[in-house]
Each structure stands twice: as C-alpha cells, then as structure tokens.
Design an enzyme around this catalytic site. Sequence first.
Site, mmCIF file in Angstrom:
data_model
loop_
_atom_site.group_PDB
_atom_site.id
_atom_site.type_symbol
_atom_site.label_atom_id
_atom_site.label_comp_id
_atom_site.label_asym_id
_atom_site.label_seq_id
_atom_site.Cartn_x
_atom_site.Cartn_y
_atom_site.Cartn_z
ATOM 1 C CD GLN A 43 4.549 -25.924 31.854
ATOM 2 O OE1 GLN A 43 4.435 -24.821 32.347
ATOM 3 N NE2 GLN A 43 3.676 -26.390 30.971
ATOM 4 C CB SER A 59 5.712 -26.235 22.309
ATOM 5 O OG SER A 59 6.538 -25.420 23.106
ATOM 6 C CE1 TYR A 85 14.282 -28.215 14.446
ATOM 7 C CE2 TYR A 85 12.753 -26.809 15.670
ATOM 8 C CZ TYR A 85 13.751 -27.757 15.641
ATOM 9 O OH TYR A 85 14.209 -28.296 16.824
ATOM 10 C CB THR A 129 -2.017 -29.061 21.447
ATOM 11 O OG1 THR A 129 -2.434 -27.696 21.590
ATOM 12 C CG2 THR A 129 -1.649 -29.263 19.985
ATOM 13 C CD GLU A 137 -3.172 -22.973 19.655
ATOM 14 O OE1 GLU A 137 -3.029 -22.477 18.533
ATOM 15 O OE2 GLU A 137 -3.810 -22.416 20.564
ATOM 16 C CE1 TYR A 176 2.955 -27.171 19.031
ATOM 17 C CE2 TYR A 176 0.738 -26.258 19.213
ATOM 18 C CZ TYR A 176 1.761 -27.054 19.713
ATOM 19 O OH TYR A 176 1.576 -27.732 20.900
ATOM 20 C CE LYS A 206 2.481 -30.853 19.435
ATOM 21 N NZ LYS A 206 3.009 -31.910 20.304
ATOM 22 N NE ARG A 224 3.000 -22.361 28.990
ATOM 23 C CZ ARG A 224 2.754 -22.988 27.844
ATOM 24 N NH1 ARG A 224 3.697 -23.675 27.228
ATOM 25 N NH2 ARG A 224 1.553 -22.947 27.307
HETATM 26 O O1 F7E Z 1 -0.612 -17.557 23.742
HETATM 27 C C1 F7E Z 1 -2.028 -14.252 23.093
HETATM 28 C C2 F7E Z 1 -1.743 -15.160 21.916
HETATM 29 O O2 F7E Z 1 1.731 -18.322 23.361
HETATM 30 C C3 F7E Z 1 -1.882 -17.529 24.333
HETATM 31 C C4 F7E Z 1 1.397 -23.641 23.674
HETATM 32 O O3 F7E Z 1 1.829 -24.346 24.822
HETATM 33 O O4 F7E Z 1 -0.868 -23.724 24.443
HETATM 34 C C5 F7E Z 1 0.147 -22.840 24.000
HETATM 35 O O5 F7E Z 1 -0.245 -22.134 22.834
HETATM 36 C C6 F7E Z 1 -2.681 -16.372 23.769
HETATM 37 C C7 F7E Z 1 -2.696 -16.313 22.237
HETATM 38 O O6 F7E Z 1 -0.066 -19.988 24.061
HETATM 39 C C8 F7E Z 1 0.950 -12.278 23.696
HETATM 40 O O7 F7E Z 1 -2.004 -14.493 20.682
HETATM 41 C C9 F7E Z 1 -1.178 -11.933 23.506
HETATM 42 O O8 F7E Z 1 -3.992 -16.002 21.788
HETATM 43 O O9 F7E Z 1 0.782 -18.403 25.709
HETATM 44 P P1 F7E Z 1 0.560 -18.562 24.264
HETATM 45 P P2 F7E Z 1 -0.879 -20.680 22.864
HETATM 46 O O10 F7E Z 1 -0.612 -20.044 21.562
HETATM 47 O O11 F7E Z 1 -2.300 -20.757 23.300
HETATM 48 C C10 F7E Z 1 -1.254 -24.748 23.526
HETATM 49 C C11 F7E Z 1 -2.228 -25.654 24.220
HETATM 50 C C12 F7E Z 1 -0.094 -25.458 22.918
HETATM 51 O O12 F7E Z 1 -0.182 -26.619 22.565
HETATM 52 C C13 F7E Z 1 1.102 -24.654 22.562
HETATM 53 O O13 F7E Z 1 2.232 -25.476 22.403
HETATM 54 O O14 F7E Z 1 -2.103 -15.171 24.198
HETATM 55 N N1 F7E Z 1 -0.979 -13.257 23.360
HETATM 56 N N2 F7E Z 1 -0.007 -11.313 23.711
HETATM 57 C C14 F7E Z 1 0.329 -13.521 23.473
HETATM 58 N N3 F7E Z 1 1.020 -14.672 23.421
HETATM 59 C C15 F7E Z 1 2.368 -14.623 23.603
HETATM 60 N N4 F7E Z 1 3.071 -15.768 23.577
HETATM 61 N N5 F7E Z 1 3.023 -13.424 23.813
HETATM 62 C C16 F7E Z 1 2.356 -12.234 23.877
HETATM 63 O O15 F7E Z 1 2.950 -11.176 24.044
#
Ligand code: F7E
Length: 350
Positions: free
Chosen positions: A13, A91, A102, A136, A138, A160, A164, A195
């Site tokens: 992206q 990511s 990894y 990030t 995170e 992750y 970072k 995305r």
């Molecule tokens: O989850 C919750 C999940 O996977 C956001 C990456 O780009 O941003 C990203 O990390 C939230 C979390 O992003 C689902 O538990 C609920 O609380 O979209 P995400 P992330 O983990 O915030 C940061 C800035 C980065 O650097 C990372 O590389 O949403 N959630 N239900 C879920 N998340 C996912 N993926 N899928 C679900 O079904």
Amino acid sequence: MNKIALITGITGQDGSYLAEFLLKKNYKIYGIVRRNSTVFNYKNIDHIKNELNLRYGDLTESSSLFSVISEIINDNKELSVFEIYNLGAQSHVKISFEIPEYTTNVDATGTLKLLDCIKNLSENIRNKIRFYQASTSEMYGAVLEVPQKETTPFNPQSPYACAKVYSHFLVKNYREGYNLFACSGILFNHESQRRGDNFVTKKVINYVKSIKNKDSLEIDNNIKPLKMGNINSKRDWGHAKDYINGMWLMLQQDNPDDYVLAMGQTTTVRDFINISFLKIGIKLKWEGEGVDEKGYDEKTNTVLVEINKKYFRPCEVELLIGDSSKARNKLGWKPEYDTLDKLIDDMLDY
Ligand code: F7E
C-alpha cells in the site's frame, strides 16, 4: 538535479503510493521486490510498472541489498539526492505471533542490514543518502501516555512491535554514531483501497461492499456473517496517501529527526463497523456479550457480525491516539482526508 529513490516494500500500500508520489516529482525510482513462486504480486504498481526500476531482493539477504545499492550508485554517477525508504515488512501484527522469527528477520535485522550497507559506503556517497524508516504506533503497545507523541515510552505487545522498536532505536543509533541522515516516521494506522484484505478496515469494507448489492437481506438465507476479533480496541485511522507526503517531508528537512503522523482522533473497531454499515443504509444493533456478541441488521434481524476468537491476539493494543503536533508545526504536514468519514467513503469507492 538527479533525484533517486529506492523503496523496499514497493508493491505494498505505502510503497505504491510513494512511488506514484515521487514519479510526479521526477525521481528515478528503484524498488526491491521479493520473488513469489505463484504470482507477480504487482497489483498496486501495475499502472506504473514500466516507469520503475524493479530488482529482485529481500531484506533478509544482505547481498541483494548491497548489489541493488551498488548498481544504483554505479549507474547514476551524477546523483545529487538518494533517498532510501524502508517500507518492506511483515506488517501483520497477529501473524507476527505465528511467525515471530521471520518477522524479526525482516522487520528488525533487515533494517540493520540496510543501515550497515549504507554505513559502509564511501563518505561522499553516504552524505547524499537520506534514509526513512517505517516505525509504527504499535511500538507504544500498552500505552504509557495518552495521546502518544515522539517522547512517549514504548511498551510493545507483539513480536512485530518488538522488532519495530529494535529498528527504531537502531536508526537513532546510526544517526548519532555515524552521522547518517536517518529518520523514523512513527505512523499510526493508515488505510486505503490498497490496504491488504486481512487488516480490519479493509476486511469490514470488503464485507459491506459485498452485501451492498443484495436486494433484500430478509430473503437471502445465504448471508454469512462477518467474523471479527476484538471490536473494542481503539485506533487512530488516517489515509495512507496523506502519510506518504509526511514521509517525504521528513527527508526534505535540514536535519534528520523522528516524527509522529496521526489524526488525533480515536475510534473503536465497533464504531468503524457501525459507520461503514450505515453508509449502505444498514443500522446495526448489538446483542450478547464477549464471544457471543452479535451485530444484527436492526430492520431485518439478520445476523451480520459475529465474534470469532480465532481473530483475538495473545496480547492486544487497546488504545492508540497520536499527537502529531511536531509534524504539523515543523514539517507543515496537513492531512487532506481529515475525518474518518472521508476515509471510509474513499475505501467504499463512492
Ligand atoms: O487491527 C482488531 C485488532 O490488523 C486493528 C498494521 O498496519 O497498523 C496495523 O496494525 C485492530 C486490532 O491493524 C479483527 O485486534 C478485530 O486491535 O487492522 P489491524 P493493527 O494491528 O493496528 C499499525 C500502525 C502497523 O504498524 C501494522 O503494521 O482491529 N480486530 N477484529 C481485527 N483485526 C484484524 N486484522 N482482523 C479482524 O478480524
């Protein structure tokens, strides 16, 4: 002026938007792509592929990084600006618990390989290089301050985020120890139509788009509910295009520094879902608790959202909200997609 950029993660992206952005500014762009056994994963850059110089390589392989950087230096003797954007990463936070080694090899040691390659170049070339690291939000993890800014201590909650944090401090270390022009952008969640499908915003938007075209939910028995994880976590979501501009601005300053890019507004995943459904005229009502909670279409009573603990993470980041005053004041960074509403409209492709 002979401006060169090298982008790791160019097919992703951010990499693809950055490539478009730099092409408009007349950069000659090199991108590192990983070999994939089944497909050319070039969807995001298909429309500009012929204008890019793509090379096979991998952040886990020093020799490939060295050979691409050497080729760029040898073939562009007149280069005056050489910007390196390290956007390549494993990511996905949840997946980093499944492949932690990894993730570390790419997201932590990969940065070391790249920085060390730059450090070992002749001083004359090194002085022309400006390095951007994709840090990030995170890294703040279980947050120790609200809102989070550049000085907020890190408290990472995943392999992750740990990787970072390592890279973030390494950038600072090489900047101070070897005088490299190296910056880290601490970017909060940024989304777009590009995305990946397994990130939460895109997953919700894909589902909403899939049911938008159904005539009546009442008579369609085939609707499979959207399965979600923790819908109570809060994120500060912005548009990826705005964040690309911020990355570039960091490398145009007189001195290297680290900056937070964020919208300063936080929203629960639940509200992201609610708003997205409302956009297609569906109001959700929520009933039940924990894994038994369900989101129903208020009108037809059809179950549209369910919770599945398969999507829970061993550790969760519950709340993120960024303070990007430094970037706004010093870089003049100003996002165009300044509300969540605009972001969702764009992702729905209206
Ligand atoms: O989850 C919750 C999940 O996977 C956001 C990456 O780009 O941003 C990203 O990390 C939230 C979390 O992003 C689902 O538990 C609920 O609380 O979209 P995400 P992330 O983990 O915030 C940061 C800035 C980065 O650097 C990372 O590389 O949403 N959630 N239900 C879920 N998340 C996912 N993926 N899928 C679900 O079904």
